[in-house]
Design an enzyme around this catalytic site. Structure first.
Site, mmCIF file in Angstrom:
data_model
loop_
_atom_site.group_PDB
_atom_site.id
_atom_site.type_symbol
_atom_site.label_atom_id
_atom_site.label_comp_id
_atom_site.label_asym_id
_atom_site.label_seq_id
_atom_site.Cartn_x
_atom_site.Cartn_y
_atom_site.Cartn_z
ATOM 1 N N ARG A 273 6.067 -13.476 0.624
ATOM 2 C CA ARG A 273 5.672 -13.579 2.281
ATOM 3 C C ARG A 273 4.957 -14.918 2.309
ATOM 4 O O ARG A 273 4.113 -15.102 1.103
ATOM 5 C CB ARG A 273 4.895 -12.374 2.660
ATOM 6 C CG ARG A 273 5.630 -11.318 2.241
ATOM 7 C CD ARG A 273 4.553 -9.891 1.871
ATOM 8 N NE ARG A 273 5.374 -8.722 1.551
ATOM 9 C CZ ARG A 273 5.874 -7.823 2.360
ATOM 10 N NH1 ARG A 273 5.295 -7.810 3.567
ATOM 11 N NH2 ARG A 273 6.375 -6.799 1.735
ATOM 12 N N GLY B 138 0.077 6.388 1.611
ATOM 13 C CA GLY B 138 1.169 5.691 0.745
ATOM 14 C C GLY B 138 2.456 6.185 1.350
ATOM 15 O O GLY B 138 3.563 6.033 0.719
ATOM 16 N N ASP C 265 1.794 -11.757 6.678
ATOM 17 C CA ASP C 265 2.043 -10.885 5.299
ATOM 18 C C ASP C 265 3.630 -10.303 5.839
ATOM 19 O O ASP C 265 4.189 -9.729 5.176
ATOM 20 C CB ASP C 265 1.309 -9.762 5.340
ATOM 21 C CG ASP C 265 0.799 -8.949 6.583
ATOM 22 O OD1 ASP C 265 0.355 -9.652 7.717
ATOM 23 O OD2 ASP C 265 0.954 -7.855 6.592
ATOM 24 N N GLY D 97 0.757 -1.177 0.066
ATOM 25 C CA GLY D 97 -0.163 0.050 0.063
ATOM 26 C C GLY D 97 0.906 1.123 0.054
ATOM 27 O O GLY D 97 0.232 2.175 -0.212
ATOM 28 N N ARG D 98 2.169 1.131 0.225
ATOM 29 C CA ARG D 98 2.956 2.353 0.141
ATOM 30 C C ARG D 98 4.481 1.994 -0.069
ATOM 31 O O ARG D 98 5.320 2.475 0.265
ATOM 32 C CB ARG D 98 3.122 2.913 1.592
ATOM 33 C CG ARG D 98 3.190 1.851 2.597
ATOM 34 C CD ARG D 98 3.695 2.525 3.999
ATOM 35 N NE ARG D 98 3.907 1.827 5.108
ATOM 36 C CZ ARG D 98 4.323 2.284 6.132
ATOM 37 N NH1 ARG D 98 5.139 3.481 6.413
ATOM 38 N NH2 ARG D 98 4.703 1.382 7.357
#
Ligand code: AMP
Ligand code: MG
Length: 503
Positions: free
Chosen positions: A178, A121, A260, A87-88
């Site tokens: 992951r 982000g 994750d 997401g970032r």
């Protein structure tokens, strides 16, 4: 500098192709010269400052780069979230070093993607610098870890509880695959992609596994035998043993061992809420969101088993179509993993006591020591240093002579324990001491020092304290000029210290 894009070749359902969002005023704050060297990057902070700031802010693409945000799922605190992903972060591509190892180059804090949900982000400067410090410290401690190549200030504020300076950190990892990446495809029952991912992971991380051609397989189907899958799983398990046992050796708390945040390479990844333990206590937790202590220091072995069981869930359909048959093959590997973790943990702990090989009675010796340390709130790092410090053959022989003359009732718990340990090592005290010095760091990135250098860096922009600290952390087993300055235990033992996910 020219990047390849191995992960990109996996196909569009593995990621979103997306560019970093440009930042206003990129300034290179930290550049990791030794790491750059080992990657064969010939740019330097002195000669190429501007260019590095442009590259590692994402403002200018490195030659060959095809930036992507990777898709993954994950169990967060035990609850499955099918849709996480970068997401970032942007995976810019990869580099292969002179030994033939391939390394992902990833920007973190480089803007939003399809996976950002409500996030901005971005990354604040503090957490970016913290990841640099912690991962360098872990690397020098001998713990497998992702590393930081650069930190670039963005010149833009990020808004958390208050406005903070923003930064982008460049992360180097042997891959960013992951457990959650496997879960992403397993949850969607996309077994074709799951096989592709597994094959990719084998080729990247475990080339020793010989991929077997499967009879009657379709041409476009990745070729993997049931044995390949089991060998892959075993190799991943072995990496996790080394990882978690290394954490426990140095007193590291990961803080957010969600699936994750568990790399199949067995590298420490995601330094958000991590911390170091002071007083030995198996229940130590610093993370502000970990209210039930799921990721407490002493739970980390159990949690990695839980996480690996989740990876096993994903691999089952690739092992055999009949779930019972698949389970019968994979369950013994998890059982072996539990045994290995336990054995390697005690082996590591006796190494900390200068004993090379586990023998009968050693497990009790370790457990009794830890019980005493926990009861008396002794510092994990300092106490092992203290045990090693005055260790000489004469001291050990004299102590054992004296204690034999004492009435048993007159001996306290520590004397009794020391007598057992000294008897165990009395054959070769010099070798004991050498082994202890290799296994017990003199200095670790203690939370109060990390926070102090971050504060001075953020308040004044002056990075000199951070550099001095890094110099010491890069030689954790040697006494250098400023080692002592960073060995102290914080007042109150970090009782009120809380870490955050760094978002
Ligand atoms: P983490 O807690 O850092 O492991 O992140 C969990 C998930 O949240 C990942 O999918 C991250 O990419 C995402 N995430 C964390 N912080 C941000 C942010 N500031 N903006 C967008 N996504 C984020
Ligand atoms: Mg994460």
């Amino acid at each position: 500098m020219n990047l390849s894009n191995q992960y990109y070749a996996l196909g569009k359902n593995f990621y979103q192709e997306t560019l970093p969002t440009a930042v206003a005023e990129p300034v290179l704050l930290l550049w990791n010269d030794p790491l750059a060297d080992s990657l064969g990057i010939s740019l330097s902070a002195e000669a190429d400052n501007e260019l590095l700031a442009q590259y590692f802010s994402g403002n200018q693409l490195i030659e060959g780069s095809k930036p992507i945000a990777q898709a993954y799922s994950g169990h967060q605190f035990g609850h499955f979230n099918p849709q996480l992903g970068d997401g970032r972060a942007h995976l810019l591509g990869d580099l292969t070093d002179e030994y033939g190892s391939t390394w992902d180059i990833q920007l973190k804090g480089s803007g939003t993607s399809f996976f950002s949900r409500s996030g901005d982000g971005r990354c604040a400067l503090g957490p970016a610098l913290r990841e640099f410090i912690m991962s360098e410290a872990m690397h020098a401690l001998g713990v497998p870890t992702t590393r930081c190549l650069a930190v670039v200030a963005t010149g833009q504020a990020v808004y958390r509880e208050r406005a903070l300076p923003g930064a982008i950190v460049t992360r180097i990892a042997s891959s960013h695959i992951r457990v959650g990446t496997f879960q992403f495809f397993a949850a969607r029952q996309d077994f074709q992609s799951l096989k592709k991912l597994t094959r990719f992971a084998i080729e990247r991380h475990f080339p020793e596994i010989k991929l077997v051609k499967v009879e009657n397989s379709k041409l476009d189907e990745p070729l993997l035998s049931s044995e390949n899958i089991l060998d892959f799983f075993t190799a991943v398990l072995n990496k996790q043993v080394t990882l978690v046992v290394s954490w426990l050796r140095v007193g590291f708390l990961h803080g957010v061992m969600n699936t994750d945040n568990t790399a199949i390479s067995g590298e420490t990844i995601d330094y958000g809420p991590c911390a170091m333990m002071n007083n030995y206590h198996s229940g130590t937790v610093f993370s502000s969101i970990d209210r039930n202590g799921r990721y407490a220091f002493g739970n980390q072995s159990k949690i990695i088993q839980w996480n690996m069981a989740r990876l096993a869930d994903c691999l089952l359909p690739l092992v055999n179509e009949d779930e019972d048959i698949a389970l019968a093959k994979i369950t013994p590997l998890l059982q072996q993993f539990a045994n290995d973790l336990q054995y390697r943990y005690f082996e590591m702990m006796v190494n900390k006591l200068g004993i090379a090989e586990l023998a009968e009675g050693d497990i009790e010796l370790v457990n009794d020591l830890l019980r005493l340390m926990q009861d008396e709130q002794l510092d994990y790092t300092l106490h092992f240093n203290h045990l090693a410090e005055n260790l000489t053959q004469t001291a050990v022989d004299d102590f054992l002579n004296d204690i034999e003359k004492m009435e048993t009732q007159a001996q306290d718990q520590w004397q009794l324990w020391l007598a057992r340990w000294y008897r165990r090592i009395s054959d070769d005290v010099a070798a004991t001491k050498r082994l202890m010095e290799r296994n017990n760091p003199l200095v670790i990135p203690r939370n109060h020092h990390v926070e102090a250098v971050l504060e001075s860096a953020q308040e004044s922009g002056d990075l000199s304290a951070l550099h001095e600290f890094l110099t010491v952390l890069q030689q954790p087993y040697s006494h250098i000029a400023s080692t002592e300055k960073y060995q102290d235990v914080p007042c109150g033992g970090d009782e009120n210290y809380h870490t955050f996910c760094g978002t």
